[in-house]
Enzyme design. Structure first.
Site, PDB file in Angstrom:
ATOM      1  N   ASP A  35       1.119  -1.391  -0.108  1.00 55.11           N
ATOM      2  CA  ASP A  35       0.065  -0.070  -0.435  1.00 55.11           C
ATOM      3  C   ASP A  35       1.226   1.417  -0.091  1.00 55.11           C
ATOM      4  O   ASP A  35       1.649   1.141   0.852  1.00 55.11           O
ATOM      5  CB  ASP A  35      -0.900  -0.091   0.854  1.00 55.11           C
ATOM      6  N   GLU A  60       5.568   4.764   3.590  1.00 56.68           N
ATOM      7  CA  GLU A  60       4.950   5.901   4.106  1.00 56.68           C
ATOM      8  C   GLU A  60       5.755   7.400   3.898  1.00 56.68           C
ATOM      9  O   GLU A  60       6.817   6.848   4.052  1.00 56.68           O
ATOM     10  CB  GLU A  60       3.579   6.776   5.115  1.00 56.68           C
ATOM     11  N   ASP A 113      -2.192  11.976  -2.802  1.00 55.47           N
ATOM     12  CA  ASP A 113      -2.263  13.476  -2.769  1.00 55.47           C
ATOM     13  C   ASP A 113      -2.232  13.968  -3.869  1.00 55.47           C
ATOM     14  O   ASP A 113      -1.593  13.550  -5.182  1.00 55.47           O
ATOM     15  CB  ASP A 113      -0.389  13.799  -2.060  1.00 55.47           C
ATOM     16  N   LYS A 117      -2.158  21.948  -7.938  1.00 61.47           N
ATOM     17  CA  LYS A 117      -1.545  22.875  -9.309  1.00 61.47           C
ATOM     18  C   LYS A 117      -0.072  22.543 -10.671  1.00 61.47           C
ATOM     19  O   LYS A 117       0.714  21.497 -10.101  1.00 61.47           O
ATOM     20  CB  LYS A 117      -0.346  24.080  -8.878  1.00 61.47           C
ATOM     21  N   ASP A 149     -10.718  10.796  -4.953  1.00 58.58           N
ATOM     22  CA  ASP A 149     -12.289  11.288  -4.936  1.00 58.58           C
ATOM     23  C   ASP A 149     -11.873  12.818  -5.861  1.00 58.58           C
ATOM     24  O   ASP A 149     -13.210  13.672  -6.000  1.00 58.58           O
ATOM     25  CB  ASP A 149     -12.672  11.994  -3.824  1.00 58.58           C
TER      26      ASP A 149
HETATM   27  C1  LIG Z   1      -4.372  11.813   0.875  1.00 57.34           C
HETATM   28  S1  LIG Z   1      -3.461  10.641   2.187  1.00 57.34           S
HETATM   29  C2  LIG Z   1      -4.182   9.015   2.246  1.00 57.34           C
HETATM   30  C3  LIG Z   1      -4.067   8.367   2.618  1.00 57.34           C
HETATM   31  C4  LIG Z   1      -4.327   6.897   3.095  1.00 57.34           C
HETATM   32  N1  LIG Z   1      -4.103   6.041   1.472  1.00 57.34           N
HETATM   33  C5  LIG Z   1      -5.948   7.083   2.977  1.00 57.34           C
HETATM   34  O1  LIG Z   1      -6.350   6.703   2.105  1.00 57.34           O
HETATM   35  O2  LIG Z   1      -6.511   7.126   3.850  1.00 57.34           O
HETATM   36  C6  LIG Z   1      -1.376  10.458   1.096  1.00 57.34           C
HETATM   37  C7  LIG Z   1      -0.437   9.647   1.837  1.00 57.34           C
HETATM   38  O3  LIG Z   1       0.536   9.330   0.600  1.00 57.34           O
HETATM   39  C8  LIG Z   1       1.382   9.559   1.648  1.00 57.34           C
HETATM   40  N2  LIG Z   1       2.078  10.125  -0.008  1.00 57.34           N
HETATM   41  C9  LIG Z   1       2.175  11.438  -0.401  1.00 57.34           C
HETATM   42  N3  LIG Z   1       3.708  10.937  -1.557  1.00 57.34           N
HETATM   43  C10 LIG Z   1       4.200  10.223  -0.980  1.00 57.34           C
HETATM   44  C11 LIG Z   1       5.427   9.182  -1.455  1.00 57.34           C
HETATM   45  N4  LIG Z   1       5.996   9.490  -2.916  1.00 57.34           N
HETATM   46  N5  LIG Z   1       5.870   8.220  -1.337  1.00 57.34           N
HETATM   47  C12 LIG Z   1       5.185   7.569   0.094  1.00 57.34           C
HETATM   48  N6  LIG Z   1       4.279   8.524   0.725  1.00 57.34           N
HETATM   49  C13 LIG Z   1       3.387   9.381   0.112  1.00 57.34           C
HETATM   50  C14 LIG Z   1       1.181  10.947   2.046  1.00 57.34           C
HETATM   51  O4  LIG Z   1       2.247  11.351   3.270  1.00 57.34           O
HETATM   52  C15 LIG Z   1      -0.286  10.687   2.635  1.00 57.34           C
HETATM   53  O5  LIG Z   1      -0.148  10.163   3.637  1.00 57.34           O
END
Ligand SMILES: C[S@@+](CC[C@H](N)C(=O)[O-])C[C@H]1O[C@@H](n2cnc3c(N)ncnc32)[C@H](O)[C@@H]1O
Length: 209
Positions: A35, A60, A113, A117, A149
């Protein structure tokens, strides 16, 4: 806690040592699910506790979340769950972690994420080069799940993955969830929020051919 971390920051160029599968899990032969962007890992805790015939690995980029998740794994003595801290792109591209992608049965990108932009698109975890790399190292039959979403992000991820010849879409109706990493269809934290707020969810499943 900071919500957004710039994955392209040089802070993430160095990656931690990645243990072998037998160091991560008590039975390294079990099917492995990865994941990417697992946040605090609650979704993976739900899965690992109920579905003990799979191993779960979360990556993460927010270090504190990974530290806490690792402590929780140790306290609860969970043997089929492991977390790695860092930028997933850097970790998975590293030679020392090649074995993860060679062994993984499925990968989820749940609500990554969006980086709205245009000049920040490079920070999105799904990049054409990364998908190309995955298409070279993943075994045939490996499944990729994407969920978001944000329609624009969905279109971008779908276009990036679908343009790679080695990934084919599987229709949800043709997919056997009971045989997958998430037979109970647990929801991630973000998905629960999205459902409460009655927002749309865009998702797709691909198989490496
Ligand atoms: C919007 S959150 C969604 C978290 C979870 N997957 C959920 O659905 O509840 C996106 C997560 O991805 C992590 N993240 C973003 N870019 C990443 C990367 N390049 N490598 C690892 N984690 C990343 C962020 O820190 C964040 O915790």
């Amino acid at each position: 806690m900071r919500q957004h971390v710039n994955p392209l920051s040089s802070n993430f160029n160095q990656i931690e040592r990645i243990p072998s599968l037998s160091e991560m899990f008590s039975d390294s032969q079990l099917n492995l699910h990865l994941d990417i962007g697992c946040a605090a890992g609650e979704f993976l805790f739900d899965l690992a506790l109920v579905n003990t015939s799979w191993n779960y690995l979360g990556i993460e980029i927010r270090e504190k979340l990974v530290k806490n998740a690792k402590l929780k794994v140790a306290e609860r003595e969970i043997k089929n769950l492991y977390f790695v801290f860092g930028n997933a792109n850097n970790i998975l591209n590293a030679v020392q972690s090649e074995f993860i992608l060679k062994n993984v049965k499925s990968i989820s990108f749940n609500f990554p994420d969006p980086w709205f932009k245009k000049r920040h698109y490079k920070r999105r975890v799904i990049q054409p080069e990364f998908i190309n790399f995955l298409s070279n190292v993943l075994q045939k039959g490996t499944i990729i799940f994407i969920k978001t979403d944000v329609k624009d992000l969905f279109d971008y991820m779908d276009c990036t993955i679908s343009s790679n010849f080695y990934f084919k879409i599987i229709e949800k109706k043709d997919f056997s969830y009971s045989e997958s990493f998430n037979p109970n269809k647990f929801k991630t934290n973000r998905e629960k929020d999205v459902i409460i707020n009655q927002l749309d969810i865009f998702e797709r499943i691909y198989i490496k051919i």
